[in-house]
Design a protein around this motif. Structure first.
Motif, mmCIF file in Angstrom:
data_model
loop_
_atom_site.group_PDB
_atom_site.id
_atom_site.type_symbol
_atom_site.label_atom_id
_atom_site.label_comp_id
_atom_site.label_asym_id
_atom_site.label_seq_id
_atom_site.Cartn_x
_atom_site.Cartn_y
_atom_site.Cartn_z
ATOM 1 N N ARG A 27 0.832 -1.211 0.000
ATOM 2 C CA ARG A 27 0.000 0.000 0.000
ATOM 3 C C ARG A 27 0.862 1.256 0.000
ATOM 4 O O ARG A 27 0.539 2.232 -0.672
ATOM 5 C CB ARG A 27 -0.917 0.004 1.225
ATOM 6 N N ARG A 28 1.964 1.247 0.740
ATOM 7 C CA ARG A 28 2.851 2.403 0.786
ATOM 8 C C ARG A 28 3.506 2.646 -0.569
ATOM 9 O O ARG A 28 3.680 3.783 -0.988
ATOM 10 C CB ARG A 28 3.927 2.182 1.855
ATOM 11 N N ARG A 31 0.930 4.188 -2.892
ATOM 12 C CA ARG A 31 0.548 5.531 -2.470
ATOM 13 C C ARG A 31 1.579 6.571 -2.888
ATOM 14 O O ARG A 31 1.235 7.703 -3.199
ATOM 15 C CB ARG A 31 0.383 5.556 -0.955
ATOM 16 N N ASN A 32 2.859 6.213 -2.913
ATOM 17 C CA ASN A 32 3.914 7.152 -3.297
ATOM 18 C C ASN A 32 3.930 7.297 -4.806
ATOM 19 O O ASN A 32 4.253 6.371 -5.522
ATOM 20 C CB ASN A 32 5.279 6.661 -2.807
#
Length: 57
Positions: A27-28, A31-32
């Protein structure tokens, strides 16, 4: 408690921790939007495809 039950609980807890870690990491990364972190292996831009310059001594 039976020894196998304790082992199953321990393995299940480790598995859940690993799954949570992978989900958070994925997810990280989605997201970036600014690009990848350094050294991730996906640096396929035009500048990285150029031939390296030879050193002048």
């Amino acid at each position: 408690m039976d020894a196998f039950l304790i082992q199953y609980i321990a393995i299940g807890a480790l598995f859940l921790v690993a799954v949570v870690f992978l989900i958070r990491r994925t997810r990280r990364s989605f997201r970036n939007k600014g690009g990848c972190s350094k050294g991730c292996g996906c640096e396929f831009s035009e500048t990285s495809m150029e031939k390296p310059k030879k050193a002048i001594y």
